[in-house]
Design a protein around this motif. Structure first.
Motif, mmCIF file in Angstrom:
data_model
loop_
_atom_site.group_PDB
_atom_site.id
_atom_site.type_symbol
_atom_site.label_atom_id
_atom_site.label_comp_id
_atom_site.label_asym_id
_atom_site.label_seq_id
_atom_site.Cartn_x
_atom_site.Cartn_y
_atom_site.Cartn_z
ATOM 1 N N UNK A 132 10.939 11.725 3.571
ATOM 2 C CA UNK A 132 12.328 12.145 3.355
ATOM 3 C C UNK A 132 12.561 13.558 3.870
ATOM 4 N N UNK A 133 11.597 14.437 3.630
ATOM 5 C CA UNK A 133 11.752 15.828 4.037
ATOM 6 C C UNK A 133 11.848 15.978 5.549
ATOM 7 N N UNK A 134 11.058 15.187 6.277
ATOM 8 C CA UNK A 134 10.997 15.338 7.732
ATOM 9 C C UNK A 134 11.833 14.309 8.480
ATOM 10 N N UNK A 135 12.451 13.375 7.754
ATOM 11 C CA UNK A 135 13.227 12.332 8.415
ATOM 12 C C UNK A 135 12.362 11.312 9.124
ATOM 13 N N UNK A 136 11.133 11.149 8.655
ATOM 14 C CA UNK A 136 10.194 10.225 9.297
ATOM 15 C C UNK A 136 10.511 8.782 8.948
ATOM 16 N N UNK A 137 10.101 7.876 9.815
ATOM 17 C CA UNK A 137 10.114 6.468 9.434
ATOM 18 C C UNK A 137 9.018 6.264 8.397
ATOM 19 N N UNK A 138 9.274 5.387 7.425
ATOM 20 C CA UNK A 138 8.368 5.226 6.287
ATOM 21 C C UNK A 138 8.108 3.759 6.022
ATOM 22 N N UNK A 139 6.834 3.429 5.799
ATOM 23 C CA UNK A 139 6.448 2.100 5.321
ATOM 24 C C UNK A 139 5.527 2.255 4.125
ATOM 25 N N UNK A 140 5.881 1.599 3.032
ATOM 26 C CA UNK A 140 5.040 1.542 1.842
ATOM 27 C C UNK A 140 4.562 0.105 1.720
ATOM 28 N N UNK A 141 3.294 -0.106 1.995
ATOM 29 C CA UNK A 141 2.749 -1.450 2.180
ATOM 30 C C UNK A 141 1.849 -1.840 1.008
ATOM 31 N N UNK A 142 2.303 -2.792 0.201
ATOM 32 C CA UNK A 142 1.475 -3.354 -0.864
ATOM 33 C C UNK A 142 0.807 -4.617 -0.334
ATOM 34 N N UNK A 143 -0.502 -4.643 -0.321
ATOM 35 C CA UNK A 143 -1.235 -5.784 0.218
ATOM 36 C C UNK A 143 -1.071 -6.996 -0.706
ATOM 37 N N UNK A 144 -1.150 -8.187 -0.164
ATOM 38 C CA UNK A 144 -0.976 -9.386 -0.987
ATOM 39 C C UNK A 144 -1.986 -9.476 -2.123
ATOM 40 N N UNK A 145 -1.502 -9.799 -3.311
ATOM 41 C CA UNK A 145 -2.382 -9.863 -4.488
ATOM 42 C C UNK A 145 -3.430 -10.964 -4.357
ATOM 43 N N UNK A 146 -3.104 -12.053 -3.632
ATOM 44 C CA UNK A 146 -4.048 -13.161 -3.504
ATOM 45 C C UNK A 146 -5.287 -12.787 -2.703
ATOM 46 N N UNK A 147 -5.256 -11.646 -2.009
ATOM 47 C CA UNK A 147 -6.437 -11.201 -1.284
ATOM 48 C C UNK A 147 -7.497 -10.651 -2.231
ATOM 49 N N UNK A 148 -7.108 -10.311 -3.443
ATOM 50 C CA UNK A 148 -8.073 -9.882 -4.447
ATOM 51 C C UNK A 148 -8.726 -8.544 -4.177
ATOM 52 N N UNK A 149 -8.050 -7.659 -3.459
ATOM 53 C CA UNK A 149 -8.637 -6.364 -3.130
ATOM 54 C C UNK A 149 -8.362 -5.340 -4.216
ATOM 55 N N UNK A 150 -9.288 -4.377 -4.340
ATOM 56 C CA UNK A 150 -9.137 -3.294 -5.294
ATOM 57 C C UNK A 150 -8.909 -1.972 -4.581
ATOM 58 N N UNK A 151 -9.714 -0.972 -4.967
ATOM 59 C CA UNK A 151 -9.508 0.358 -4.392
ATOM 60 C C UNK A 151 -9.978 0.446 -2.943
ATOM 61 N N UNK A 152 -11.113 -0.165 -2.643
ATOM 62 C CA UNK A 152 -11.667 -0.072 -1.286
ATOM 63 C C UNK A 152 -10.994 -1.094 -0.384
ATOM 64 N N UNK A 203 -16.550 -4.872 2.086
ATOM 65 C CA UNK A 203 -15.639 -5.228 0.999
ATOM 66 C C UNK A 203 -14.570 -6.206 1.461
ATOM 67 N N UNK A 204 -14.138 -6.069 2.707
ATOM 68 C CA UNK A 204 -13.013 -6.862 3.209
ATOM 69 C C UNK A 204 -13.417 -8.255 3.635
ATOM 70 N N UNK A 205 -14.663 -8.423 4.054
ATOM 71 C CA UNK A 205 -15.117 -9.739 4.491
ATOM 72 C C UNK A 205 -14.297 -10.275 5.648
ATOM 73 N N UNK A 206 -13.799 -11.499 5.525
ATOM 74 C CA UNK A 206 -13.057 -12.137 6.615
ATOM 75 C C UNK A 206 -11.681 -11.523 6.830
ATOM 76 N N UNK A 207 -11.233 -10.669 5.922
ATOM 77 C CA UNK A 207 -9.938 -10.002 6.079
ATOM 78 C C UNK A 207 -10.020 -8.762 6.972
#
Length: 255
Positions: A208-228, A234-238
């Motif tokens: 917002x401060x710099x007028x940048x384009x912004x994407x906030x991406x929440x990964x699909x819950x069915x992928x079962x990923x945590x912090x890493x 950790x990602x395996x086939x993903x």
């Protein structure tokens, strides 16, 4: 002593390029964590810098507990200088604790960091790990080494984590208008390590401060990923699809 294969990498095309990217690994990890992503950026013509954080990638498994906020800032700043020497346009992608440092660089060196991507940034612990009211005490008592060190269930040193939290707490209230033109943040819904509200809130404030384009991406819950959400084991086939996703977020070409 540094473990084999865990030291700083610079993937250079032999001359300054139109684009360079600085990749900052997560706490307790090393540049090896980012090798597959670095290779993808390099294949796309970037010069790539992946520095080893102080106390990381060592044969001493407790080396990371010795880090300081000042040492982390110095390391990230020097790495940014290297990256800017290698590209006409430079951006930073940081993971977890590296995301905190990437954000600090964007705030303090806004004219150098034109793109910012943070993956599960550790601006503050998840409320289930450390209640918000206890965070200042954690930063001060462990960050200033006033209490003996402790380890979390993930093996994190309280003193070390507090250094990243001190850096995050020192970010400016107002981000510069001359900051990045592109900002993105990524989080998995199963992440119980970082504060998800801040993980998206701080990058949004920068954008917002710099007028940048912004994407906030929440990964699909069915992928079962945590912090890493970056380490290949950790990602395996993903893994391959996620690395492509992160580059597309960085370049602002994600559909």
């Amino acid at each position: 002593m540094i473990r084999d294969g865990h030291d700083t990498r610079v993937l250079s095309h032999g001359a300054k390029r139109a684009r360079s990217v600085l990749l900052l690994h997560g706490y307790t990890h090393s540049p090896a964590q980012l090798d597959p992503l670095a290779a993808l950026f390099y294949e796309r013509g970037y010069n790539v810098v992946i520095p080893r954080a102080p106390g990381h990638g060592l044969t001493d498994p407790d080396g990371h507990a010795t880090i300081t906020a000042a040492g982390l800032i110095a390391y990230a700043t020097e790495a940014l200088r290297t990256a800017t020497d290698l590209g006409e346009e430079t951006g930073v992608l940081g993971v977890s604790g590296g995301g905190v440092l990437a954000t600090w660089l964007a705030a303090r060196h806004p004219q150098s960091v034109r793109r910012l991507v943070v993956l599960a940034p550790l601006y503050a612990p998840h409320p289930s790990q450390v209640p918000p009211a206890a965070r200042p005490a954690l930063r001060v008592l462990y960050g200033r080494r006033l209490l003996p060190d402790k380890r979390s269930s993930r093996g994190y040193s309280y003193r070390a984590v507090a250094q990243y939290l001190r850096i995050a707490a020192g970010l400016p209230r107002r981000f510069p208008a001359t900051g990045p033109s592109r900002v993105a943040a990524v989080l998995a819904p199963g992440d119980t390590t970082v504060d998800g509200e801040l993980a998206f809130g701080l990058p949004a404030r920068i954008a917002r401060a710099s007028g940048a384009t912004l994407t906030l991406d929440t990964l699909p819950s069915q992928w079962g990923l945590g912090h890493d959400i970056i380490s290949a084991h950790r990602l395996g086939t993903l893994a391959d699809a996620l690395y492509v996703r992160y580059v597309a977020l960085y370049e602002d070409t994600a559909s």
